[in-house]
Design a protein around this motif. Structure first.
Motif, short mmCIF file in Angstrom:
data_model
loop_
_atom_site.label_atom_id
_atom_site.label_comp_id
_atom_site.label_asym_id
_atom_site.label_seq_id
_atom_site.Cartn_x
_atom_site.Cartn_y
_atom_site.Cartn_z
N THR A 102 -16.70 0.94 4.96
CA THR A 102 -15.91 -0.29 5.02
C THR A 102 -16.61 -1.41 4.25
OG1 THR A 102 -15.09 0.36 7.20
CG2 THR A 102 -14.80 -1.94 6.55
N ALA A 103 -17.91 -1.57 4.49
CA ALA A 103 -18.66 -2.63 3.82
C ALA A 103 -18.67 -2.41 2.31
CB ALA A 103 -20.09 -2.68 4.36
N ALA A 153 0.82 -1.20 0.00
CA ALA A 153 0.00 0.00 0.00
C ALA A 153 0.86 1.25 0.00
CB ALA A 153 -0.93 0.00 1.21
N GLY A 154 2.06 1.17 0.55
CA GLY A 154 2.96 2.32 0.57
C GLY A 154 3.90 2.36 -0.61
N GLY A 155 3.70 1.48 -1.57
CA GLY A 155 4.56 1.46 -2.75
C GLY A 155 4.10 2.44 -3.81
N GLY A 156 4.96 2.60 -4.83
CA GLY A 156 4.68 3.58 -5.87
C GLY A 156 3.39 3.32 -6.63
N ALA A 157 3.10 2.07 -6.99
CA ALA A 157 1.91 1.74 -7.79
C ALA A 157 0.64 2.09 -7.02
CB ALA A 157 1.93 0.27 -8.19
N ALA A 158 0.59 1.68 -5.74
CA ALA A 158 -0.61 1.95 -4.94
C ALA A 158 -0.77 3.44 -4.68
CB ALA A 158 -0.53 1.17 -3.63
N ILE A 191 -8.18 16.72 2.99
CA ILE A 191 -9.53 16.18 2.81
C ILE A 191 -9.45 14.70 2.43
CG2 ILE A 191 -11.60 16.28 1.36
CD1 ILE A 191 -11.26 19.28 1.17
N HIS A 192 -8.50 14.36 1.56
CA HIS A 192 -8.37 12.98 1.10
C HIS A 192 -8.05 12.04 2.26
CE1 HIS A 192 -6.83 10.13 -2.27
NE2 HIS A 192 -8.15 10.06 -2.14
N THR A 193 -7.14 12.45 3.13
CA THR A 193 -6.82 11.59 4.27
C THR A 193 -8.01 11.50 5.24
OG1 THR A 193 -5.76 13.46 5.41
CG2 THR A 193 -4.34 12.00 4.13
N GLY A 194 -8.80 12.58 5.32
CA GLY A 194 -10.01 12.52 6.14
C GLY A 194 -10.99 11.50 5.60
N LEU A 195 -11.11 11.46 4.27
CA LEU A 195 -11.97 10.45 3.66
C LEU A 195 -11.45 9.05 3.96
CD1 LEU A 195 -12.64 12.04 0.14
CD2 LEU A 195 -14.27 11.80 2.02
N ALA A 196 -10.13 8.89 3.87
CA ALA A 196 -9.54 7.58 4.13
C ALA A 196 -9.87 7.10 5.54
CB ALA A 196 -8.02 7.64 3.93
N GLY A 197 -9.85 8.01 6.50
CA GLY A 197 -10.21 7.64 7.85
C GLY A 197 -11.63 7.13 7.95
N MET A 198 -12.53 7.75 7.17
CA MET A 198 -13.93 7.31 7.18
C MET A 198 -14.09 5.92 6.59
SD MET A 198 -15.89 10.80 6.03
CE MET A 198 -17.41 9.88 5.76
N TYR A 199 -13.19 5.54 5.67
CA TYR A 199 -13.32 4.22 5.05
C TYR A 199 -13.15 3.10 6.06
CZ TYR A 199 -12.71 6.87 0.70
OH TYR A 199 -12.85 7.76 -0.32
N LEU A 200 -12.47 3.40 7.16
CA LEU A 200 -12.31 2.39 8.22
C LEU A 200 -13.22 2.68 9.42
CD1 LEU A 200 -8.42 1.88 8.30
CD2 LEU A 200 -10.14 0.57 7.06
N ALA A 201 -13.48 3.96 9.69
CA ALA A 201 -14.26 4.31 10.88
C ALA A 201 -15.76 4.11 10.68
CB ALA A 201 -13.98 5.76 11.28
N ASP A 202 -16.23 4.31 9.45
CA ASP A 202 -17.66 4.19 9.17
C ASP A 202 -17.92 2.81 8.56
OD1 ASP A 202 -20.27 4.32 8.03
OD2 ASP A 202 -20.16 6.50 7.95
N PRO A 203 -18.68 1.97 9.24
CA PRO A 203 -18.89 0.60 8.74
C PRO A 203 -19.57 0.56 7.38
CG PRO A 203 -20.34 1.08 10.60
CD PRO A 203 -19.35 2.18 10.54
N ARG A 204 -20.30 1.61 7.02
CA ARG A 204 -20.94 1.62 5.70
C ARG A 204 -19.90 1.75 4.60
NH1 ARG A 204 -24.99 6.46 7.04
NH2 ARG A 204 -22.98 7.17 7.87
N ALA A 264 -10.65 -1.84 1.81
CA ALA A 264 -10.82 -0.65 2.63
C ALA A 264 -9.51 -0.26 3.31
CB ALA A 264 -11.93 -0.87 3.67
N ARG A 265 -8.86 -1.22 3.93
CA ARG A 265 -7.58 -0.96 4.59
C ARG A 265 -6.49 -0.61 3.58
NH1 ARG A 265 -5.26 0.83 8.93
NH2 ARG A 265 -6.69 -0.39 10.22
N TYR A 266 -6.48 -1.31 2.47
CA TYR A 266 -5.45 -1.08 1.46
C TYR A 266 -5.56 0.34 0.90
CZ TYR A 266 -2.47 -2.09 -2.60
OH TYR A 266 -1.46 -2.10 -3.55
N LEU A 267 -6.75 0.76 0.57
CA LEU A 267 -6.96 2.11 0.02
C LEU A 267 -6.64 3.17 1.08
CD1 LEU A 267 -7.86 4.06 -2.16
CD2 LEU A 267 -10.24 3.63 -1.49
#
Length: 252
Positions: free
Chosen positions: A226-227, A184-189, A211-224, A237-240
């Protein structure tokens, strides 16, 4: 007690002409007359008027109202039962209408001007209208929300299908990267995370790295969220999330 036609008109909030009409057609003929021959209404007349106005409010024609009220087999309790059933049915219909209006208002608020059929074609089982109120409450006072509203309000069905095709292609690439073992921390990702940010900026609102990192936090914090991503590919979800954070770190 008896009442003049003017008093009854004020009580019932109808016109004197209406009461004259009810008298002329035999629907409500007052039982009493004054010494001068003027109409006088007693309590029984007022009860009947109340019944008439109730059925009229529900849309019954006057001839049907007369049949209902003059039914020899009906008693006051029967009328109340009928009225209760009619009111209950009307309340249910009004609730359905109110819900339809609410959803229409939310669709306008979201700025998504598509028919229900087009929405299903574009969004599938996901209905953006369902989350319109929450979106407005959480971000309604932000510049990003205003930008998004202004942009999507002009989108046609073809625009949405084009955006969907872009997103589907992007999901295919990031899923392939994850399945291939790209970190996930590589160049392609990170490049794919940058594509994601730029896509949001291009189609919806200016999406900076904060803003983008805030969205990323929601991808794990908000179960909707994540699902949603896990439904595309397990672990996405974790990878992104991690790819977005890594991309922001290298860009700032």
């Amino acid at each position: 007690m008896s009442y003049t036609i003017g008093q009854v008109a004020r009580f019932a909030r109808v016109t004197v002409r209406t009461l004259h009409h009810y008298d002329e057609i035999g629907l409500l003929r007052p039982r009493l007359r004054s010494a001068a021959g003027h109409r006088r209404y007693d309590d029984a007349d007022l009860d009947r008027l109340q019944q008439i106005l109730f059925y009229r409010e529900l849309g019954f024609p006057l001839d049907e109202v007369a049949v209902l009220l003059d039914d020899p087999d009906a008693d006051p309790v029967a009328h109340l039962r009928r009225q209760h059933a009619l009111l209950t049915g009307r309340i249910d219909r009004l609730r359905q209408m109110a819900e339809a209006v609410r959803r229409a208002m939310e669709a306008r608020t979201m700025g998504i001007n598509l028919t229900p059929e087009d929405k299903f074609e574009v969004f599938g089982d996901y209905d953006p209208d369902e989350h319109a109120e929450e979106v407005r409450e959480r971000w309604g006072n932000t510049e990003a929300y205003a930008q998004s509203q202004a942009r999507v309000s002009s989108y046609t069905k073809e625009d949405w299908l084009r955006i969907k095709a872009e997103q589907d292609a992007w999901f295919g690439r990031i899923t392939a990267a994850m399945d291939a073992g790209e970190p996930a921390g590589g160049g392609a990702a990170m490049d794919l995370a940058e594509e994601h940010r730029q896509s949001i900026t291009r189609h919806y609102y200016d999406c900076g790295y904060d803003i983008h990192t805030g969205l990323a936090g929601m991808y794990l914090a908000d179960p909707r969220f994540t699902a949603y991503y896990e439904g595309i590919a397990p672990g996405l979800a974790r990878y992104l999330h991690d790819a977005i954070l890594a991309n922001a770190a290298r860009r700032t």
